[in-house]
Design a protein around this motif. Structure first.
Motif, short mmCIF file in Angstrom:
data_model
loop_
_atom_site.label_atom_id
_atom_site.label_comp_id
_atom_site.label_asym_id
_atom_site.label_seq_id
_atom_site.Cartn_x
_atom_site.Cartn_y
_atom_site.Cartn_z
N GLU A 38 0.81 -1.21 0.00
CA GLU A 38 0.00 0.00 0.00
C GLU A 38 0.85 1.27 0.00
O GLU A 38 0.47 2.29 0.57
N THR A 76 -14.27 8.91 4.56
CA THR A 76 -14.49 7.61 3.91
C THR A 76 -14.35 7.72 2.39
O THR A 76 -13.69 6.88 1.76
N ASP A 77 -14.96 8.72 1.81
CA ASP A 77 -14.88 8.90 0.35
C ASP A 77 -13.43 9.04 -0.08
O ASP A 77 -13.00 8.45 -1.09
N ASP A 132 -14.70 -2.41 9.65
CA ASP A 132 -15.66 -1.50 9.00
C ASP A 132 -16.19 -0.55 10.06
O ASP A 132 -17.22 -0.78 10.69
N ALA A 171 -0.91 4.51 -1.39
CA ALA A 171 -1.94 5.03 -0.49
C ALA A 171 -1.32 5.73 0.71
O ALA A 171 -1.76 6.82 1.11
N THR A 201 -7.34 3.34 -1.14
CA THR A 201 -7.11 1.91 -0.93
C THR A 201 -8.41 1.16 -0.67
O THR A 201 -9.38 1.73 -0.16
N LYS A 202 -8.40 -0.11 -1.01
CA LYS A 202 -9.52 -0.99 -0.67
C LYS A 202 -9.23 -1.78 0.60
O LYS A 202 -10.09 -2.54 1.07
N ASN A 203 -8.03 -1.61 1.16
CA ASN A 203 -7.63 -2.32 2.36
C ASN A 203 -8.33 -1.69 3.58
O ASN A 203 -7.99 -0.60 4.01
N LYS A 204 -9.30 -2.41 4.14
CA LYS A 204 -10.11 -1.87 5.24
C LYS A 204 -9.29 -1.70 6.52
O LYS A 204 -9.57 -0.81 7.33
N GLN A 243 -7.57 1.53 6.19
CA GLN A 243 -8.53 2.62 6.37
C GLN A 243 -8.78 2.89 7.86
O GLN A 243 -8.96 4.05 8.25
N ASN A 285 -11.48 5.73 0.28
CA ASN A 285 -11.86 4.77 -0.77
C ASN A 285 -11.12 5.01 -2.07
O ASN A 285 -10.93 4.08 -2.87
N THR A 286 -10.69 6.25 -2.30
CA THR A 286 -9.90 6.54 -3.51
C THR A 286 -8.45 6.11 -3.34
O THR A 286 -7.72 5.96 -4.32
#
Length: 613
Positions: free
Chosen positions: A182, A238-239, A408, A185, A245-248, A251, A242-243
């Motif tokens: 990552e 959050t928005d 999440d 990101a 990384t998809k790694n929760k 996040q 999401n741009t």
């Protein structure tokens, strides 16, 4: 003719600007900072400062400013104004000054209430210089371990552990080691952190320049041409994530400092600032959090002011012209009037406008507009636990622990706050653990052989609302049983990390939103005051949310002015003092910072010469 008018206006503007920036003598100086004196351990002497009860004879004569609330925002405003020559009286409804910076001792255990760690107080930082000025050099900080936070995501065999390190370069490097796939990101997020940290003063400036100019710069788009910080402030966390990384899990790392709102309702700028805050190290005040109030109050007293507790303000006095001129203080069964030409409220927007203003004033449209611009913040529950045993014996650490049942955060918080009162205690999705006795090196001297832990999570005020009309410590068995359901689940979760504490527990106390309302005076038990939602940080909202109010001579200080936390509230105090003085005190702090850097450079040069000889 038009040229003359334009030249005249430019001259007036230039003179006015010069007066605003430099026309008032600086309240700050290098000479006022002296070496720290020996720590005061005599509790009776300390109580004379932080627990001095209200009486009319203790009110200084010819007051210039009354400050309602002794949290860090009110004390900062009070000390700054005192050093500027104003005679200041701080009034606190609780029996001890300090707000979220106060500590309490029970059964030989000392607990911090709101300060768990602080950043940006390294040598010659702006925040450290501010602390040095308002305490005149008496507040000392202990630097904590480089590994200052641990984050646990998931439960049992599915649990992942991530560690956060401080360090100008180490923070990013260490994160890259944990998320090697990552890099892009993380690099992007750290660029956002840098922009946020370096340009946030532009947002503060919106509160200090005339509002019409601030709004013109924003609406015209000029502000966005100057810096991306105005756009970032109103960008959904959050928005934005999401741009990246998809790694929760990552996040979560980018937004793990929970303060009542989920990432989808928070500003990416605020989340980035919170992580950046500890980039140069995490610290804890030597002697405990109560040292902050102790030393700031002594500064206020030095310049002729005072801080009095057990002084609940029942009303802000407003004259027929609509200007504040003092307060009513409840003393026994009577109200005592205390007058001053300036009133600063550090007890939050909702308390100020909905409780303390006279009814005929609070109903005015401009007052209602100010109230409606904010939302109530979330409450919190804190579990204070005391143990027989040292940190070494119990395997306790100074590193803070943040625990999440899944990755999440948006869904977890949404589902949790949608639960019924009965469902909530058994379904807590996240919590924070801090061990103050392991952070303060002097705790071993004050409380040998003992350790303490504070556990915190966010809760809904409505879950506790049925007991709002009961008295503290006398709320009944149903209330006690209900809050202890939360405490048991939080403590059991903590025991999975620190198993030795379970058998050494000798004291436990639980604070709910109702407790926070009683002791801190916080509306609906919100320790972070008004909600830090995304709408609050839209640049135009930032410009409108200023220290001045629709009531002449009434000002707002603290967390509601800018942002949450000790540093956020302190900056609220500096912004408030700037508004009262009609002078930007940040310029004075920046000039001091330049002087200190030059002095440091000379010291290093002299040391180099000595080594050569």
């Amino acid at each position: 003719m038009w040229l003359l008018i334009v030249l005249f206006l430019l001259v007036v503007w230039a003179v006015g600007t010069y007066r605003y920036l430099f026309g008032v003598a600086s309240p700050f100086s290098l000479e006022s900072v002296r070496p720290p004196e020996p720590r005061e351990f005599d509790q009776k002497k300390r109580d004379k400062v932080i627990k001095q009860g209200f009486s009319v004879d203790k009110v200084p004569q010819d007051l210039d400013v009354i400050v309602i609330g002794s949290g860090i925002g009110g004390l900062t405003a009070g000390a700054t104004l005192a050093k500027a020559g104003k005679k200041v009286l701080v009034l606190e409804q609780h029996e001890q000054a300090g707000g979220c910076c106060h500590t309490y001792t029970e059964k030989g255990f000392e607990f911090d209430v709101g300060l768990h760690y602080i950043g940006q107080v390294h040598e010659n930082s702006l925040l450290r210089i501010a602390f040095d000025q308002i305490t005149e050099g008496q507040l000392e900080f202990q630097k904590l371990n480089q590994h200052f936070d641990t984050i646990h995501i998931g439960l049992e065999e599915d649990k992942r552990e991530y560690t956060i390190f401080s360090g100008k370069n180490e923070m990013k490097t260490h994160l890259l080691k944990q998320f090697p796939a990552e890099e892009e990101a993380i690099e992007t997020f750290f660029k956002i952190m840098k922009i946020s940290a370096k340009k946030t003063h532009y947002l503060a400036t919106l509160k200090l320049i005339p509002q019409w100019i601030a709004l013109f710069l924003l609406k015209s788009g000029i502000a966005n041409l100057v810096s991306p910080v105005f756009r970032l402030s109103g960008t959904c966390a959050t928005d934005f994530m999401n741009t990246l990384t998809k790694n929760k899990d990552l996040q979560i790392i980018f937004s793990y400092f929970f303060y009542g709102v989920p990432p989808k309702e928070s500003s990416i700028l605020i989340n980035a600032l919170l992580l950046h805050h500890y980039k140069r190290g995490a610290y804890y005040p030597k002697g405990g959090a109560s040292e902050i109030a102790f030393h700031i109050i002594r500064t206020i007293q030095k310049y002729g002011g005072n801080c009095l507790v057990r002084a609940p303000v029942s009303q802000i006095l407003v004259n027929e012209k609509g200007a504040a001129y003092g307060v009513k203080v409840r003393k026994g069964q009577e109200d005592v009037e205390v007058h001053a030409p300036v009133v600063v409220s550090n007890c939050g927007v909702f308390n100020t406008f909905q409780k303390l203003l006279p009814p005929e004033v609070r109903d005015k449209q401009d007052v209602q507009t100010r109230v409606n611009s904010m939302k109530h913040g979330r409450g919190s529950i804190l579990v204070f636990s005391g143990f027989d045993g040292t940190e070494e014996e119990l395997d306790l650490v100074s590193t803070n622990i943040w625990l999440f049942k899944n990755n999440d955060m948006d869904k977890s918080m949404e589902e949790f706050f949608a639960l019924s009162k009965e469902e909530a205690p058994e379904n807590i999705p996240m919590m924070f653990i801090t061990v103050p006795s392991a952070k303060d090196p002097e705790a071993k001297l004050r409380h040998p052989g003992k350790s303490c832990m504070t556990i915190l999570t966010m809760v809904k005020y409505e879950w506790f609302e049925e007991w709002k009309d009961t008295t503290v410590r006398k709320r009944g068995d149903d209330y006690y049983d209900y809050k202890m359901r939360f405490a048991k689940n939080l403590f059991d979760w903590a025991c999975t990390l620190f198993p030795k504490i379970k058998d050494k527990l000798v004291f436990q106390d639980v604070a709910t939103p109702l407790t926070n309302m009683h002791y801190l005076g916080s509306q609906r038990g919100a320790m972070y005051s008004s909600e830090h939602n995304l709408e609050r940080f839209y640049a135009e909202a930032v410009a409108r949310n200023r220290c001045s109010t629709p009531i002449e001579n009434l000002y707002i200080s603290g967390q509601d002015v800018f942002s949450c936390g000790i540093a956020g509230a302190l900056h609220g105090g500096l912004l408030c003092a700037s508004s009262v003085l009609d002078h930007i005190v940040y310029i004075d702090l920046l000039l001091l910072k330049k002087k200190l850097k030059r002095r440091k450079a000379r010291e290093l040069a002299q040391m180099s010469k000595k080594k050569l000889h």
